[in-house]
Design a protein around this motif. Structure first.
Motif, PDB file in Angstrom:
ATOM      1  N   ALA A  79       0.960  -1.033  -0.176  1.00  0.00           N
ATOM      2  CA  ALA A  79      -0.132   0.205  -0.199  1.00  0.00           C
ATOM      3  C   ALA A  79       1.331   0.919   0.057  1.00  0.00           C
ATOM      4  N   ILE A  80       0.524   2.190  -0.946  1.00  0.00           N
ATOM      5  CA  ILE A  80       1.529   3.477  -0.773  1.00  0.00           C
ATOM      6  C   ILE A  80       0.772   4.878  -0.745  1.00  0.00           C
ATOM      7  N   ALA A  81       0.658   5.630  -0.343  1.00  0.00           N
ATOM      8  CA  ALA A  81      -0.059   6.628  -0.404  1.00  0.00           C
ATOM      9  C   ALA A  81      -0.902   7.092   0.242  1.00  0.00           C
ATOM     10  N   ALA A  82      -2.217   7.501  -1.041  1.00  0.00           N
ATOM     11  CA  ALA A  82      -3.461   7.281  -1.161  1.00  0.00           C
ATOM     12  C   ALA A  82      -4.066   6.681  -2.249  1.00  0.00           C
ATOM     13  N   PRO A  83      -4.451   5.813  -1.792  1.00  0.00           N
ATOM     14  CA  PRO A  83      -5.612   4.688  -2.611  1.00  0.00           C
ATOM     15  C   PRO A  83      -6.299   5.768  -3.940  1.00  0.00           C
ATOM     16  N   CYS A  84      -6.607   5.501  -4.954  1.00  0.00           N
ATOM     17  CA  CYS A  84      -7.070   6.251  -5.983  1.00  0.00           C
ATOM     18  C   CYS A  84      -8.355   5.613  -5.787  1.00  0.00           C
ATOM     19  N   GLY A  85      -9.693   6.507  -6.491  1.00  0.00           N
ATOM     20  CA  GLY A  85     -10.731   6.023  -6.554  1.00  0.00           C
ATOM     21  C   GLY A  85     -11.728   4.959  -7.117  1.00  0.00           C
ATOM     22  N   SER A  86     -12.572   5.060  -7.701  1.00  0.00           N
ATOM     23  CA  SER A  86     -13.026   4.129  -8.411  1.00  0.00           C
ATOM     24  C   SER A  86     -13.831   4.720 -10.024  1.00  0.00           C
ATOM     25  N   GLY A  87     -13.469   5.597 -10.238  1.00  0.00           N
ATOM     26  CA  GLY A  87     -13.604   5.866 -11.388  1.00  0.00           C
ATOM     27  C   GLY A  87     -12.971   5.840 -12.869  1.00  0.00           C
ATOM     28  N   VAL A  88     -11.535   4.614 -12.764  1.00  0.00           N
ATOM     29  CA  VAL A  88     -10.158   4.515 -13.254  1.00  0.00           C
ATOM     30  C   VAL A  88     -10.197   2.460 -13.022  1.00  0.00           C
ATOM     31  N   THR A  89      -9.778   1.778 -14.310  1.00  0.00           N
ATOM     32  CA  THR A  89     -10.097   0.278 -14.303  1.00  0.00           C
ATOM     33  C   THR A  89      -8.721   0.589 -15.327  1.00  0.00           C
ATOM     34  N   PHE A  90      -8.492  -0.874 -14.440  1.00  0.00           N
ATOM     35  CA  PHE A  90      -7.421  -2.001 -15.092  1.00  0.00           C
ATOM     36  C   PHE A  90      -7.899  -2.224 -16.264  1.00  0.00           C
ATOM     37  N   GLY A  91      -7.194  -2.691 -17.587  1.00  0.00           N
ATOM     38  CA  GLY A  91      -7.759  -3.394 -18.221  1.00  0.00           C
ATOM     39  C   GLY A  91      -7.306  -4.883 -18.276  1.00  0.00           C
TER      40      GLY A  91
END
Length: 333
Positions: A22-34
Motif C-alpha cells: 500500500a502506498i500513499a492514498a488509494p485512488c478512487g473508483s472511476g479508472v479501471t485496469f484493462g
C-alpha cells in the motif's frame, strides 16, 4: 475548474485486492485496469507536488529519492522542478519529502523529460515543437532544436530512450502529439559542447491518441508476457500497452488498455528501485500517480550510443489532430 486546453475526466482507480504494498492514498473508483491486468496491479496518488505550478508536464528521476517534474506546462513560464520522495520499507514511493525547488527553466515544457547520453537532460515542448537540452548543472536550456526541421509534425509530444534489456537499447524516440506519430531520431554528438544535434526523424508507427509519456516494461511482468511499452494517451484518457519490436517501437495492432477513464495522463517513468510505473497528470488534479505490482528492473540503465554507460545521480535510469483547444481540469474524487 475549466480552461481552454485539454479535455480531462474525473481521475480515479480502484485499488486491486492483491498482495501489493500500500502506498500513499488509494485512488478512487472511476479508472479501471484493462482486462488482462485487473487484479495484478494497484494504483495510488501522491497528490500534487508542493509548490509545483499547474499544469504538470513530464517527469523523471534525478536520483533514487528525487523526482524532476515539469510545472506550468505548455506556457512561457514552464519550468522543471525537483522534489524529494519518501519510500516505505519495501522501497515503494509513498509520499513527497518537503516542497519542490526550481531546477531549470523550460518554456512550454510538455510530456517528455529524460536523461540521455553524458547526463544531458532532454525535454519536449508544446506547441512550438521544440527539443530542449540541458548540460549537467544548467538552470536553463543550453540548446533548443525545432523538431519540424527534422521531419516531426508539430507539435510534440514526448520523448524517451529505450532502456537496457530491450531491442533498440539506447535509441531515441520522439512522438508528435498532434499527429500521433512515433519517431526514431538519431543523436549526433556536437564536438566539445557536450550537446547533440539530431539526425532525420524516421516515422516508425502511427499510434494516434495524443501520446504524452513513454515507459518500457519488461515481459517478465504479470499480464505482459513480452517486452512492451506503456503510453500515456491524453486524447483518449487512457494508458495503452503495446508490444515492442526489435527496435523498441510499438506494434500498433498489439495495443490493449492498461488503464482507462483517466484525466490528463501526461509524463511517464519507471521507478529504477522498484519497477513501479509513475505518471503525471496535466489537469486531472495535477497529481503524480504510482502503479505498483511490477518486478524491479533487472538491468536498470539507459545505454548511450556506442554503448557508453549512463549514470545520473549515482544510479542508472530506466524508463521511465490539433490538441488542447478545449480542456477541462478536474480533481480527484
Amino acid at each position: 475548474m475549466i480552461t481552454t486546453r485539454r479535455l480531462s475526466r474525473v481521475f480515479a482507480v480502484a485499488l486491486a485486492t492483491t498482495a501489493i504494498p500500500a502506498i500513499a492514498a488509494p485512488c478512487g473508483s472511476g479508472v479501471t485496469f484493462g482486462a488482462q491486468f485487473a487484479g495484478l496491479y494497484s494504483c495510488a496518488t501522491l497528490g500534487t507536488p508542493a509548490t509545483v505550478p499547474a499544469n504538470l508536464g513530464g517527469l523523471t528521476f534525478l536520483n533514487a529519492n528525487t523526482l524532476l517534474v515539469g510545472g506550468a506546462a505548455n506556457g512561457g513560464s514552464g519550468a522543471i522542478y525537483s522534489i524529494g520522495v519518501s519510500r516505505d520499507s519495501g522501497g515503494h514511493i509513498n509520499g513527497y519529502s518537503g516542497a519542490s525547488s526550481l531546477f531549470a527553466t523550460a518554456p512550454n515544457i510538455d510530456g517528455g523529460l529524460a536523461f540521455g547520453p553524458s547526463g544531458v537532460l532532454f525535454a519536449t515542448t508544446y506547441s512550438d515543437n521544440m527539443l530542449l537540452q540541458y548540460l549537467p548543472g544548467s538552470t536553463g536550456p543550453d540548446r533548443a532544436i525545432n523538431l519540424s526541421s527534422i521531419g516531426i509534425t508539430a507539435s510534440t509530444g514526448t520523448l524517451q530512450f529505450v532502456p537496457t534489456g530491450f531491442g533498440g537499447a539506447g535509441s531515441f524516440k520522439i512522438t508528435s502529439y498532434s499527429a500521433g506519430g512515433f519517431y526514431d531520431v538519431g543523436l549526433i554528438a556536437d564536438g566539445s559542447t557536450g550537446l547533440f544535434n539530431l539526425g532525420p526523424a524516421t516515422l516508425t508507427a502511427q499510434v494516434g491518441r495524443g501520446p504524452e509519456g513513454i515507459a518500457y516494461v519488461g515481459g517478465n511482468n504479470a499480464g505482459f508476457g513480452v517486452n512492451s511499452l506503456l503510453l500515456s494517451e491524453y486524447s483518449t484518457n487512457s494508458i495503452g500497452s503495446y508490444t515492442v519490436d526489435a527496435s523498441g517501437n510499438p506494434l500498433v495492432s498489439s495495443r490493449v488498455d492498461f488503464l482507462t477513464g483517466l484525466g490528463g495522463a501526461e509524463g511517464a517513468i519507471i521507478d529504477p528501485v522498484t519497477g513501479d510505473f509513475l505518471f503525471s497528470t496535466y489537469g486531472g488534479g495535477n497529481q503524480i500517480v504510482v502503479i505498483s505490482g511490477f518486478d524491479a528492473p533487472m538491468m536498470p540503465g539507459v545505454p548511450e550510443p556506442a554503448s557508453w554507460a549512463l549514470m545520473v545521480g549515482g544510479f542508472g535510469l530506466m524508463g521511465g489532430a490539433i490538441r488542447r483547444r478545449q480542456r477541462v481540469n478536474v480533481t480527484f474524487a
